[in-house]
Design an enzyme around this catalytic site. Structure first.
Site, PDB file in Angstrom:
ATOM      1  N   PRO A  11       0.783  -1.227   0.000  1.00  0.00           N
ATOM      2  CA  PRO A  11       0.000   0.000   0.000  1.00  0.00           C
ATOM      3  C   PRO A  11       0.822   1.289   0.000  1.00  0.00           C
ATOM      4  O   PRO A  11       1.857   1.387   0.664  1.00  0.00           O
ATOM      5  CB  PRO A  11      -0.817  -0.096   1.294  1.00  0.00           C
ATOM      6  CG  PRO A  11      -0.162  -1.137   2.109  1.00  0.00           C
ATOM      7  CD  PRO A  11       0.483  -2.087   1.151  1.00  0.00           C
ATOM      8  N   ASN A  12       0.317   2.233  -0.763  1.00  0.00           N
ATOM      9  CA  ASN A  12       0.834   3.608  -0.842  1.00  0.00           C
ATOM     10  C   ASN A  12       2.139   3.750  -1.623  1.00  0.00           C
ATOM     11  O   ASN A  12       2.605   4.867  -1.844  1.00  0.00           O
ATOM     12  CB  ASN A  12       0.986   4.242   0.558  1.00  0.00           C
ATOM     13  CG  ASN A  12      -0.329   4.275   1.292  1.00  0.00           C
ATOM     14  OD1 ASN A  12      -1.318   4.766   0.746  1.00  0.00           O
ATOM     15  ND2 ASN A  12      -0.381   3.736   2.487  1.00  0.00           N
ATOM     16  N   ARG A  19       4.594  11.036  -1.633  1.00  0.00           N
ATOM     17  CA  ARG A  19       4.474  10.829  -0.195  1.00  0.00           C
ATOM     18  C   ARG A  19       5.834  10.985   0.498  1.00  0.00           C
ATOM     19  O   ARG A  19       6.872  10.637  -0.070  1.00  0.00           O
ATOM     20  CB  ARG A  19       3.898   9.435   0.102  1.00  0.00           C
ATOM     21  CG  ARG A  19       4.845   8.298  -0.246  1.00  0.00           C
ATOM     22  CD  ARG A  19       4.247   6.921  -0.001  1.00  0.00           C
ATOM     23  NE  ARG A  19       4.041   6.626   1.398  1.00  0.00           N
ATOM     24  CZ  ARG A  19       4.250   5.412   1.938  1.00  0.00           C
ATOM     25  NH1 ARG A  19       4.700   4.410   1.178  1.00  0.00           N
ATOM     26  NH2 ARG A  19       4.040   5.197   3.205  1.00  0.00           N
ATOM     27  N   TYR A  24      11.232   8.526   1.597  1.00  0.00           N
ATOM     28  CA  TYR A  24      11.216   7.675   0.403  1.00  0.00           C
ATOM     29  C   TYR A  24      11.834   8.311  -0.836  1.00  0.00           C
ATOM     30  O   TYR A  24      11.855   7.685  -1.895  1.00  0.00           O
ATOM     31  CB  TYR A  24       9.765   7.237   0.117  1.00  0.00           C
ATOM     32  CG  TYR A  24       9.102   6.600   1.315  1.00  0.00           C
ATOM     33  CD1 TYR A  24       9.628   5.441   1.881  1.00  0.00           C
ATOM     34  CD2 TYR A  24       7.976   7.164   1.909  1.00  0.00           C
ATOM     35  CE1 TYR A  24       9.042   4.860   3.001  1.00  0.00           C
ATOM     36  CE2 TYR A  24       7.375   6.584   3.025  1.00  0.00           C
ATOM     37  CZ  TYR A  24       7.921   5.431   3.565  1.00  0.00           C
ATOM     38  OH  TYR A  24       7.348   4.857   4.673  1.00  0.00           O
ATOM     39  N   ASN A  75       8.214  -5.459  -1.184  1.00  0.00           N
ATOM     40  CA  ASN A  75       8.102  -4.366  -0.223  1.00  0.00           C
ATOM     41  C   ASN A  75       6.631  -4.374   0.192  1.00  0.00           C
ATOM     42  O   ASN A  75       5.777  -3.838  -0.519  1.00  0.00           O
ATOM     43  CB  ASN A  75       8.486  -3.023  -0.851  1.00  0.00           C
ATOM     44  CG  ASN A  75       8.470  -1.897   0.184  1.00  0.00           C
ATOM     45  OD1 ASN A  75       7.955  -2.084   1.292  1.00  0.00           O
ATOM     46  ND2 ASN A  75       9.012  -0.748  -0.168  1.00  0.00           N
ATOM     47  N   ALA A  78       3.206  -1.055   4.694  1.00  0.00           N
ATOM     48  CA  ALA A  78       2.636  -1.105   6.052  1.00  0.00           C
ATOM     49  C   ALA A  78       2.210  -2.519   6.460  1.00  0.00           C
ATOM     50  O   ALA A  78       2.229  -2.859   7.649  1.00  0.00           O
ATOM     51  CB  ALA A  78       1.443  -0.154   6.134  1.00  0.00           C
ATOM     52  N   GLU A  99      13.070  -9.416   1.142  1.00  0.00           N
ATOM     53  CA  GLU A  99      12.248  -8.356   1.748  1.00  0.00           C
ATOM     54  C   GLU A  99      12.961  -7.027   1.536  1.00  0.00           C
ATOM     55  O   GLU A  99      14.174  -6.932   1.730  1.00  0.00           O
ATOM     56  CB  GLU A  99      12.103  -8.622   3.262  1.00  0.00           C
ATOM     57  CG  GLU A  99      11.361  -7.508   3.991  1.00  0.00           C
ATOM     58  CD  GLU A  99      11.262  -7.724   5.505  1.00  0.00           C
ATOM     59  OE1 GLU A  99      11.765  -8.752   6.017  1.00  0.00           O
ATOM     60  OE2 GLU A  99      10.685  -6.840   6.167  1.00  0.00           O
ATOM     61  N   HIS A 101      12.797  -2.637   2.017  1.00  0.00           N
ATOM     62  CA  HIS A 101      12.204  -1.384   2.489  1.00  0.00           C
ATOM     63  C   HIS A 101      13.082  -0.235   2.035  1.00  0.00           C
ATOM     64  O   HIS A 101      14.319  -0.311   2.152  1.00  0.00           O
ATOM     65  CB  HIS A 101      12.083  -1.366   4.016  1.00  0.00           C
ATOM     66  CG  HIS A 101      11.217  -2.463   4.513  1.00  0.00           C
ATOM     67  ND1 HIS A 101       9.853  -2.440   4.376  1.00  0.00           N
ATOM     68  CD2 HIS A 101      11.532  -3.660   5.074  1.00  0.00           C
ATOM     69  CE1 HIS A 101       9.367  -3.565   4.851  1.00  0.00           C
ATOM     70  NE2 HIS A 101      10.355  -4.331   5.271  1.00  0.00           N
ATOM     71  N   ARG A 108      12.875   4.035  12.752  1.00  0.00           N
ATOM     72  CA  ARG A 108      11.637   4.812  12.718  1.00  0.00           C
ATOM     73  C   ARG A 108      10.742   4.486  13.925  1.00  0.00           C
ATOM     74  O   ARG A 108      11.226   3.987  14.933  1.00  0.00           O
ATOM     75  CB  ARG A 108      10.940   4.565  11.381  1.00  0.00           C
ATOM     76  CG  ARG A 108      11.806   5.014  10.201  1.00  0.00           C
ATOM     77  CD  ARG A 108      11.103   4.852   8.864  1.00  0.00           C
ATOM     78  NE  ARG A 108       9.912   5.687   8.790  1.00  0.00           N
ATOM     79  CZ  ARG A 108       9.014   5.606   7.807  1.00  0.00           C
ATOM     80  NH1 ARG A 108       9.178   4.731   6.824  1.00  0.00           N
ATOM     81  NH2 ARG A 108       7.969   6.403   7.793  1.00  0.00           N
TER      82      ARG A 108
HETATM   83  C1  DQA Z   1       8.251   0.902   3.792  1.00  0.00           C
HETATM   84  C2  DQA Z   1       8.271   1.097   5.304  1.00  0.00           C
HETATM   85  C3  DQA Z   1       6.901   0.849   5.917  1.00  0.00           C
HETATM   86  O1  DQA Z   1       6.936   1.014   7.327  1.00  0.00           O
HETATM   87  C4  DQA Z   1       5.896   1.818   5.348  1.00  0.00           C
HETATM   88  O2  DQA Z   1       4.610   1.550   5.850  1.00  0.00           O
HETATM   89  C5  DQA Z   1       5.904   1.876   3.858  1.00  0.00           C
HETATM   90  C6  DQA Z   1       7.162   1.752   3.145  1.00  0.00           C
HETATM   91  C7  DQA Z   1       9.584   1.293   3.139  1.00  0.00           C
HETATM   92  O3  DQA Z   1       9.748   0.984   1.951  1.00  0.00           O
HETATM   93  O4  DQA Z   1      10.434   1.904   3.764  1.00  0.00           O
HETATM   94  O5  DQA Z   1       4.870   2.125   3.243  1.00  0.00           O
HETATM   95  O6  DQA Z   1       8.016  -0.458   3.516  1.00  0.00           O
END
Ligand code: DQA
Length: 146
Positions: A11-12, A19, A24, A75, A78, A99, A101, A108
Site C-alpha cells: 500500500p501507498n 508521499r 522515500y 516491499n 505497512a 524483503e 524497504h 523509525r
Molecule cells: C516501507 C516502510 C513501511 O513502514 C511503510 O509503511 C511503507 C514503506 C519502506 O519501503 O520503507 O509504506 O516499507
C-alpha cells in the site's frame, strides 16, 4: 538464464515521489518500475512489477506467483508490520524471497520496527532508498544462479 521474478509492492507505494519524500525520496513509482525493468533486462531475466493497496489482493498475487516465478522481491509496506496473511502466503512460496524497504524501518517509529516476514524470507535490504530495488535484483540473480 530465463528466470522470471516478480517485484511486489504494498500500500501507498504507488504514490512514491508524492508521499513523505524525507523517507522515500523523490523517485516516482513509474520511474522506479522503469529502472527495475531496465536492470533486469540487462541481467537477462524477466521481471513483473505489481502493486496493490489491498491485503487480499497481495495474498492472491503471492499465491499465484508459486507457479509463475522463480523469486519474489517484496516491499509489503505497512502490511509488513501487520499481516499474518501475507506472511503465511510467502511461507508457502518455496523459492527465494527478498524483503525490501526503502527506509530504515529500525530507525523509525516503534510499530515499524517489527517485521512479520523477516524470519521467513531469504534475506532483506532496508534503508538504502530506491537503490535497494536495484540491489535486490542483483542479489536475486545471484540467488537464482546457485
Ligand atoms: C516501507 C516502510 C513501511 O513502514 C511503510 O509503511 C511503507 C514503506 C519502506 O519501503 O520503507 O509504506 O516499507
Amino acid at each position: 538464464m530465463n528466470n522470471k521474478i516478480i517485484i511486489i509492492n504494498g500500500p501507498n507505494l504507488n504514490l512514491l515521489g508524492e508521499r513523505e519524500q524525507s523517507q522515500y525520496g523523490s523517485i516516482s513509482y513509474d520511474k522506479l518500475k522503469e529502472n527495475c525493468l531496465r536492470k533486469s533486462e540487462e541481467l537477462g531475466f524477466k521481471v513483473e512489477f505489481a502493486q496493490s493497496n489491498i491485503e487480499g489482493e497481495l495474498v492472491n498475487i503471492i499465491q499465484e506467483s508459486r507457479n509463475k516465478y522463480d523469486g519474489i522481491i517484496i516491499n509489503a509496506a505497512a502490511f509488513t508490520h501487520t499481516s499474518v496473511a501475507i506472511r503465511d502466503a510467502l511461507d508457502i512460496f518455496k523459492k527465494p524471497i527478498i524483503e525490501l524497504h526503502i527506509s530504515n524501518i529500525y530507525k523509525r517509529e516503534e510499530f515499524r520496527q517489527k517485521s512479520l516476514i523477516s524470519d521467513i524470507v531469504t534475506g532483506g535490504i532496508f534503508g538504502l532508498g530506491a537503490d535497494g530495488y536495484i540491489l535486490a535484483i542483483i542479489s536475486m540473480q545471484k540467488l537464482l544462479k546457485k
